[in-house]
Design an enzyme around this catalytic site. Structure first.
Site, PDB file in Angstrom:
ATOM      1  N   HIS A  88       0.801  -1.056  -0.002  1.00 35.21           N
ATOM      2  CA  HIS A  88       0.038  -0.056   0.077  1.00 35.21           C
ATOM      3  C   HIS A  88       0.723   1.247  -0.118  1.00 35.21           C
ATOM      4  O   HIS A  88       1.923   1.199   0.549  1.00 35.21           O
ATOM      5  CB  HIS A  88      -0.976   0.085   1.280  1.00 35.21           C
TER       6      HIS A  88
ATOM      7  N   HIS B 255       4.063   6.919   3.905  1.00 39.32           N
ATOM      8  CA  HIS B 255       4.913   5.722   3.564  1.00 39.32           C
ATOM      9  C   HIS B 255       4.859   5.014   2.779  1.00 39.32           C
ATOM     10  O   HIS B 255       3.505   5.036   2.190  1.00 39.32           O
ATOM     11  CB  HIS B 255       5.359   4.922   5.019  1.00 39.32           C
TER      12      HIS B 255
ATOM     13  N   GLU C 198       7.857   1.067   5.065  1.00 37.20           N
ATOM     14  CA  GLU C 198       7.332   0.104   6.006  1.00 37.20           C
ATOM     15  C   GLU C 198       7.692  -1.644   5.244  1.00 37.20           C
ATOM     16  O   GLU C 198       7.239  -1.559   3.814  1.00 37.20           O
ATOM     17  CB  GLU C 198       5.835   0.144   6.237  1.00 37.20           C
TER      18      GLU C 198
END
Lengths: 134, 134
Positions: B7, B79, B130
């Protein structure tokens, strides 16, 4: 209206170093750099299984990403690109909804050879959005 | 090493307004908001054909995105999340390469119920990364 996430674009000051981070440290498939003189950037594509990351390095005196890198010396995410089926229909719908389309609203041919438009970050959650006719 | 882009996370001050932008203006499939008390955020997922956009709104007094929104009042891309097969092997490889893993290097259970780690933006092109064990 929007379809696939075509790419996430990351602006960097040193595309060789950034390519090495993605190739060697993150273990991704990284293309050779391509100078796109008419767009004022050098591009590298990182191929992920479901989308692409596009690294952008300024090229020439009037690069559109030069100011971004003045504000973000380490680099950073510059824009996201969503695919649309019909870029003129998308533009007309966005303008009817009150959203701002940058650059006079006429699609230009982007770095992938397809028609693109950019949308005003203030109307899209502080995010520069590119639309590309897929 | 890295696999799919799981994502792109966009931090916003008003998740109802941001949801409306993605649902009504951009015509995407937008989930209902979910309060994730243990992560200090309320999340909304935007389902695209090949990946997801995650909208994040601060929740509670110590939200991890509060400072980001102080610096980026309109919101912005917070992010990107890449999938890895084995998060401990990924961490050990990154540390061996000299990259900084945030928070002591022990994976935590992320907002999707899977082990995650965050990497230092200065080592990854100014981008908070991430990693999520898929």
């Amino acid at each position: 209206m929007i379809g696939r996430l075509n790419h996430v674009a990351i602006a960097v000051g040193d595309i060789a170093k950034a390519s090495a981070v993605y190739r060697d440290t993150l273990g991704a498939e990284v293309s050779a750099p391509v100078a796109q003189t008419e767009h004022g950037v050098t591009t590298v594509f990182i191929t992920l299984p479901n989308t692409k990351i596009e690294l952008l390095e300024p090229l020439g005196a009037d690069s559109p990403i030069a100011k971004f890198l003045e504000r973000n010396a380490d680099g950073g995410i510059h824009h996201v690109c969503y695919e649309v089926d019909d870029i003129l229909a998308a533009r007309d719908k966005l303008i009817a909804d009150g959203a701002r389309v940058l650059g006079g609203g006429e699609p230009k041919i982007g770095a992938h050879g397809k028609p693109v438009l950019f949308l005003h970050p203030k109307d899209f959650c502080g995010t520069l959005v590119e639309l590309e006719q897929a």
